[in-house]
Design a protein around this motif. Structure first.
Motif, PDB file in Angstrom:
ATOM      1  N   SER A   1       0.861  -1.193   0.000  1.00 38.54           N
ATOM      2  CA  SER A   1       0.000   0.000   0.000  1.00 38.54           C
ATOM      3  C   SER A   1       0.889   1.231   0.000  1.00 38.54           C
ATOM      4  CB  SER A   1      -0.909  -0.019   1.230  1.00 38.54           C
ATOM      5  OG  SER A   1      -1.764  -1.122   1.163  1.00 38.54           O
TER       6      SER A   1
ATOM      7  N   GLY B   1      -5.171  -0.812  -3.995  1.00 40.92           N
ATOM      8  CA  GLY B   1      -5.077  -0.398  -2.592  1.00 40.92           C
ATOM      9  C   GLY B   1      -3.819  -0.922  -1.946  1.00 40.92           C
ATOM     10  N   GLY B   2      -3.208  -1.932  -2.590  1.00 38.71           N
ATOM     11  CA  GLY B   2      -1.965  -2.504  -2.064  1.00 38.71           C
ATOM     12  C   GLY B   2      -2.230  -3.715  -1.197  1.00 38.71           C
TER      13      GLY B   2
ATOM     14  N   THR C   1      -3.286   0.399   4.060  1.00 34.11           N
ATOM     15  CA  THR C   1      -3.633   1.424   3.064  1.00 34.11           C
ATOM     16  C   THR C   1      -4.226   2.634   3.770  1.00 34.11           C
ATOM     17  OG1 THR C   1      -4.554   1.641   0.842  1.00 34.11           O
ATOM     18  CG2 THR C   1      -6.035   0.819   2.531  1.00 34.11           C
TER      19      THR C   1
ATOM     20  N   LEU D   1      -6.342   4.369  -1.522  1.00 27.37           N
ATOM     21  CA  LEU D   1      -7.274   3.423  -2.145  1.00 27.37           C
ATOM     22  C   LEU D   1      -8.117   4.124  -3.220  1.00 27.37           C
ATOM     23  CD1 LEU D   1      -8.514   0.583  -2.295  1.00 27.37           C
ATOM     24  CD2 LEU D   1     -10.144   1.300  -0.537  1.00 27.37           C
TER      25      LEU D   1
ATOM     26  N   TRP E   1      -6.088   4.908  -6.225  1.00 30.49           N
ATOM     27  CA  TRP E   1      -5.723   3.649  -6.903  1.00 30.49           C
ATOM     28  C   TRP E   1      -6.924   3.112  -7.682  1.00 30.49           C
ATOM     29  CZ3 TRP E   1      -1.375   0.565  -4.180  1.00 30.49           C
ATOM     30  CH2 TRP E   1      -0.732  -0.271  -5.112  1.00 30.49           C
TER      31      TRP E   1
ATOM     32  N   ASP F   1      -9.627  -5.433  -5.459  1.00 20.31           N
ATOM     33  CA  ASP F   1      -9.053  -4.895  -4.229  1.00 20.31           C
ATOM     34  C   ASP F   1      -8.687  -6.121  -3.390  1.00 20.31           C
ATOM     35  OD1 ASP F   1      -8.882  -4.179  -1.504  1.00 20.31           O
ATOM     36  OD2 ASP F   1     -10.411  -2.628  -1.660  1.00 20.31           O
TER      37      ASP F   1
ATOM     38  N   SER G   1      -5.980  -7.543  -0.121  1.00 18.98           N
ATOM     39  CA  SER G   1      -5.033  -7.115   0.917  1.00 18.98           C
ATOM     40  C   SER G   1      -4.643  -8.302   1.789  1.00 18.98           C
ATOM     41  CB  SER G   1      -5.657  -6.011   1.763  1.00 18.98           C
ATOM     42  OG  SER G   1      -6.896  -6.434   2.282  1.00 18.98           O
TER      43      SER G   1
ATOM     44  N   GLN H   1      -9.626  -3.192   4.034  1.00 20.43           N
ATOM     45  CA  GLN H   1      -9.398  -2.351   2.858  1.00 20.43           C
ATOM     46  C   GLN H   1     -10.587  -2.269   1.890  1.00 20.43           C
ATOM     47  OE1 GLN H   1      -5.218  -2.468   1.409  1.00 20.43           O
ATOM     48  NE2 GLN H   1      -6.099  -3.000  -0.564  1.00 20.43           N
TER      49      GLN H   1
END
Ligand code: GLC
Length: 688
Positions: free
Chosen positions: A426, A454-455, A460, A465, A468, A480, A482, A489
C-alpha cells in the motif's frame, strides 16, 4: 517479418505457436559470445536516444533502460526498485530509436540476465545462462506492428467472461460464508457495484488445495447458488503444492499416478508452503496436467466459474534439506559465544532458505521423453499450472469462458489465463508501478491483468485506495486485495462513500467501452494499454512519458498517483477533450457542467496539444478523449449482469468532424463464439 535463430538445444516450451525454421545465417545486429559456463551472451550498442519497451512484469519504468533485470519467476514480497525479477518471465524487448525498430524475443525457460544499459549506458548485454534458446527477431514498420506480430507468433490472448470485468473484492482472511455475506451486503447497501468475491486460503482445511472448511463453508454449492441469485461469483484460490498427507485424496492420487517432481535419487521432492510439507506436481507432463485439472471438478460442479492460481513460481518456504542445513548453521553459531558476524548470519539465514537456488537445482521434470533439472525450465512451472486448469475448464465447458488468473507466468500462458501482479504494498509508488506495468504486460500478451488495488502488504489509507481505484477502474482485472493483518481495505471502510461509489460506478459506466476495447485488442492482436510512443512515434517528448497511457482507441489516461496532489501535469501529444466526473455538490460551483442522461455531472473541456496542469480533486476521476473519437457510457448497475449494453450514450470529441463512428462489441459475455461479425456494431454520432 520474424526470423528465428537457434542456440544450443532449446527445450520445448510451447510458448510459440508458429512453426518457423531456424535461419542458417548467424544472428544479425548482435555480437554473440559464448561463456565458459555454457551461457550465450548477446550484446548490442544502444543509441543515445534509444528507448527499450517490454519485459512484461518487471519493476521500474515503461522504458526498461538503465537496470539489470532477470527472467526468473520469483515469489517476492517487496517490489522495490532494485528487484531483478518478479513472478513472471516475459522475454520480449523492443528497441526503439531514431534508427532502429527491433523486437527481440528469447524463448528460454531458464534464467536470463538483461543488462539494459546498466553497466554501460550505451550497451545492452543479454545473457542466457543455459545457452539453449530460440531467439526471434521481429521487424515491422511500427511499435504496434511489432506487438501484433509477437502475438501472432505466440497466440491469441485469453478471453475471460464479461462478469470478470466487474469489481472483485478480496482479502486474505475472509474466513467464513458469513464474513463473505457481510462484505457483499456492505457493498449492496451503499450501491457500490460488485461482481465477485475471492476466497483466499482461509476457505481450505489446513490450507489444503481442493478442500473447503466444513464448518465455515459447509456447502459451497448452496453458497455459490445463493450468491448467483445476486449475480455474484466466488473466486477461490488454488496453490501449486499438494500437502504430503496420506488419506488426503489429491496426495494419494498424485502419488498413485507418480505425478510429483523427483529428486536425483527418484524420491519425491518436498518443500513447505502454506499447508506445510508439499509435493510439487510435474505440470510439464500432460498426464499430470490432466490429473491436476480434474481436481478442480468438484469446485466446478459446485458452480464456481473463476479461480486464481497462486504460489506457482513455485514458491517454497523451505525444503527438508534447506531446513536441515539451516539447523546445522544455527547450532554452529550457538556452539560458541555469539559474535556480531554470527548474529547477522542468523538474521538472514531463514530468509535465505526460502526459494533457494540450491532447491531449484535439486529436482527434476520429465516430459516429452526429456529429463530436465528444474532450474533449466523454472519459468514454465506456473504457465503449465495455468494450462492444467484451463484445459480442464475447456474439457468440462467446451463452449464457456471461465475466469482464471495466475501469479507466475511465461509467454504462452497469456493464451490460457490472465495474471495479477502479486504482493505489492500500500504505497503510492506501487500505484505508479501498476500504471507503468500495464502497457508492458499488454505487449507481452497479458491483457487480462491487474494489481492488488489499494496494495496488498502494509496498511492502506482512504486517499491511496481512492486514487488507486481511479486508475483500477481501467484495468481489466479490477480487484481490491489485501494481506491478513493489514488494515481492512474494502472501499466502504473509509468514509466518503459517495466518492468510492461514484468511482466504482464509473467502471460500470465505462464497461461497454472497456469490454469492446478488450475484445478488439484480444481478437485483433492489439494492446489495450499502450505507451504514448505507440500512437505518436514521431513525437520525441511522448516516447519519454512514463505516467500516461493510451487506453483503447478513444482514450488517454493520466492518473493522479501522488498523495495530497490536487491535480497533475500532463502532456497532450494532440488536442484532446479533458473529461472529469465530479460530485453533485461540486457541479453547483462549476460554470460549464454537462450532465449524463441520469443526471451525473461532468466537465468536458477541449485542450490544445502541449503541456498543461489539470486540477483533479481527490474525489474526481478524469480521462482524455482523442480528437474524432467517441466514448460510449452505460447506466451503472450493481453487477455487470444488470448492465444494459444495448444503447450506450456517448461523449464525443468531434474536433471539426461532422460524423464520428465507434466500433462497439457486444455478445453474451460467456460463450466462445466471440469472433461472430454480428457482435460488432457501429455507433455513429452526427454533430448537429
Ligand atoms: C500469496 C499471494 C496473496 C495471497 C497469499 C495467501 O502471498 O500472492 O495474494 O493472499 O499468498 O494465500
Amino acid at each position: 517479418m520474424i526470423r528465428k535463430y537457434t542456440f544450443g538445444a532449446p527445450l520445448p516450451t510451447d510458448a510459440v505457436i508458429q512453426n518457423l525454421l531456424a535461419e542458417k545465417d548467424s544472428l544479425p545486429y548482435f555480437t554473440v559470445r559464448y561463456g565458459e559456463d555454457g551461457s550465450v551472451i548477446l550484446s548490442l550498442p544502444l543509441h543515445p536516444e534509444e528507448v527499450l519497451f517490454g519485459l512484461g512484469q518487471a519493476v521500474r519504468g515503461i522504458d526498461k533502460r538503465g537496470h539489470r533485470y532477470e527472467s526468473w519467476n520469483s515469489d517476492v514480497f517487496n517490489h522495490t526498485e532494485e528487484r531483478p525479477s518478479l513472478y513472471g518471465s516475459h522475454n520480449l524487448l523492443v528497441f526503439f530509436s531514431p534508427d532502429r525498430l527491433l523486437g527481440l524475443y528469447l524463448d528460454d525457460p531458464g534464467k536470463i540476465i538483461w543488462d539494459l544499459g546498466w553497466e554501460k549506458h550505451d550497451e545492452a548485454v543479454i545473457t542466457s545462462l543455459s545457452g539453449n534458446l530460440d531467439v526471434y527477431l521481429i521487424e515491422e514498420e511500427s511499435l504496434t506492428g511489432i506487438a501484433r506480430a509477437f502475438r501472432q507468433l505466440t497466440g491469441r490472448s485469453y478471453l475471460p467472461p464479461r462478469w470478470a470485468f466487474g469489481y472483485i473484492q478480496s482479502r486474505w482472511g475472509y474466513a467464513s460464508e458469513e464474513e463473505v455475506r457481510t462484505v457483499v451486503n456492505e457493498h449492496r447497501k451503499r450501491h457500490i457495484p460488485l461482481d465477485g468475491v475471492c476466497l483466499d486460503i482461509d476457505y481450505m482445511v489446513d490450507f489444503k488445495n481442493f478442500t473447503w472448511k466444513p464448518d465455515a463453508f459447509p456447502d459451497l454449492k448452496r453458497f455459490q447458488d445463493e450468491m448467483k441469485e445476486d449475480h455474484l461469483r466466488l473466486v477461490p484460490i488454488i496453490d501449486a503444492g499438494i500437502k504430503v498427507e496420506e488419506g488426503y485424496a489429491p496426495y494419494d492420487t498424485g502419488k498413485a499416478g507418480d505425478c510429483f517432481c523427483k529428486k536425483e535419487d527418484g524420491s519425491d521432492f518436498v518443500a513447505a508452503v502454506w499447508p506445510g510439507r508439499c509435493c510439487f506436481p510435474d505440470f510439464l507432463r500432460e498426464d499430470v496436467r490432466r490429473w491436476f485439472g480434474d481436481l478442480y471438478r468438484p469446485l466446478l460442479e459446485a458452480g464456481i466459474e473463476g479461480f486464481w492460481n497462486d504460489m506457482n513460481e513455485p514458491a517454497m518456504f523451505y525444503s527438508d534439506e534447506g531446513l536441515e542445513k539451516a539447523k546445522q548453521q544455527i547450532q554452529a553459531v550457538f556452539s560458541k559465544e555469539i559474535d556480531i558476524e554470527g548474529f547477522f548470519a542468523l538474521g538472514g539465514l531463514m530468509n535465505s532458505i526460502s526459494n533457494s537456488p540450491a532447491d531449484y537445482a535439486s529436482f527434476y521434470h520429465e516430459f516429452d521423453g526429456i529429463r530436465a533439472r528444474h532450474d533449466t525450465v523454472h519459468n514454465l512451472f506456473g504457465y503449465n499450472m495455468t494450462k492444467a486448469a484451463a484445459e480442464a475448464f475447456a474439457a468440462k465447458y467446451p463452449d464457456r469462458r471461465l475466469l482464471l488468473y495466475s501469479r507466475a507466468s511465461y509467454i504462452g500462458a497469456h493464451r490460457y489465463g490472465g495474471i495479477w501482479t502479486g504482493d505489492n504494498m500500500s504505497w503510492w509508488s506501487h500505484l505508479l508501478l501498476n500504471i507503468k506495468m500495464m502497457p508492458s504486460l499488454n505487449m507481452c500478451g497479458f491483457l487480462y491483468s491487474g494489481a492488488d488495488l489499494g496494495g496488498f502488504g502494509a496498511d492502506t489509507s482512504g486517499d491511496l485506495l481512492l486514487r488507486w481505484l481511479q486508475f483500477g477502474i481501467f484495468t481489466p482485472l479490477m480487484r481490491d486485495h489485501s494481506a491478513i493483518g493489514t488494515l481492512l481495505q474494502e472501499p466502504y471502510r473509509f468514509g466518503n462513500i459517495d466518492a468510492f461509489r461514484r468511482t466504482l460506478q464509473l467502471r460500470y459506466r465505462l464497461m461497454g467501452y472497456i469490454y469492446s476495447e478488450f475484445m478488439k485488442a484480444a481478437l485483433e492482436d492489439e494492446c489495450l494499454f499502450r505507451p504514448l510512443a505507440f500512437d505518436y512515434p514521431e513525437d520525441t517528448f511522448a516516447k519519454r512519458v512514463e505516467d500516461q497511457l493510451m487506453f483503447g482507441e478513444s482514450l488517454m489516461l493520466a492518473p493522479v498517483y501522488e498523495q495530497n496532489a490536487r491535480g497533475r501535469y500532463v502532456y497532450l501529444p494532440e488536442d484532446m477533450l479533458f473529461v472529469k466526473f465530479i460530485s453533485l455538490e461540486e457541479a453547483e460551483n462549476e460554470r460549464f457542467v454537462e450532465y449524463l442522461e441520469d443526471g451525473t455531472p461532468y466537465i468536458a473541456k477541449p485542450m490544445p496539444a502541449g503541456h498543461h496542469y489539470i486540477d483533479v480533486a481527490l474525489d474526481e476521476t478524469h480521462l482524455f478523449v482523442r480528437p474524432g473519437k467517441l466514448l460510449p457510457l452505460l447506466r451503472p448497475a450493481n453487477t455487470t449482469a444488470e448492465l444494459d449494453f444495448t444503447a450506450p450514450e456517448v461523449i464525443a470529441y468531434p474536433h471539426g468532424q461532422k460524423e464520428l463512428a465507434y466500433r462497439y462489441y457486444t455478445d453474451d459475455g460467456v460463450t466462445k463464439d466471440y469472433t461472430e461479425a454480428s457482435h460488432f456494431k457501429n455507433i455513429v454520432f452526427t454533430v448537429k
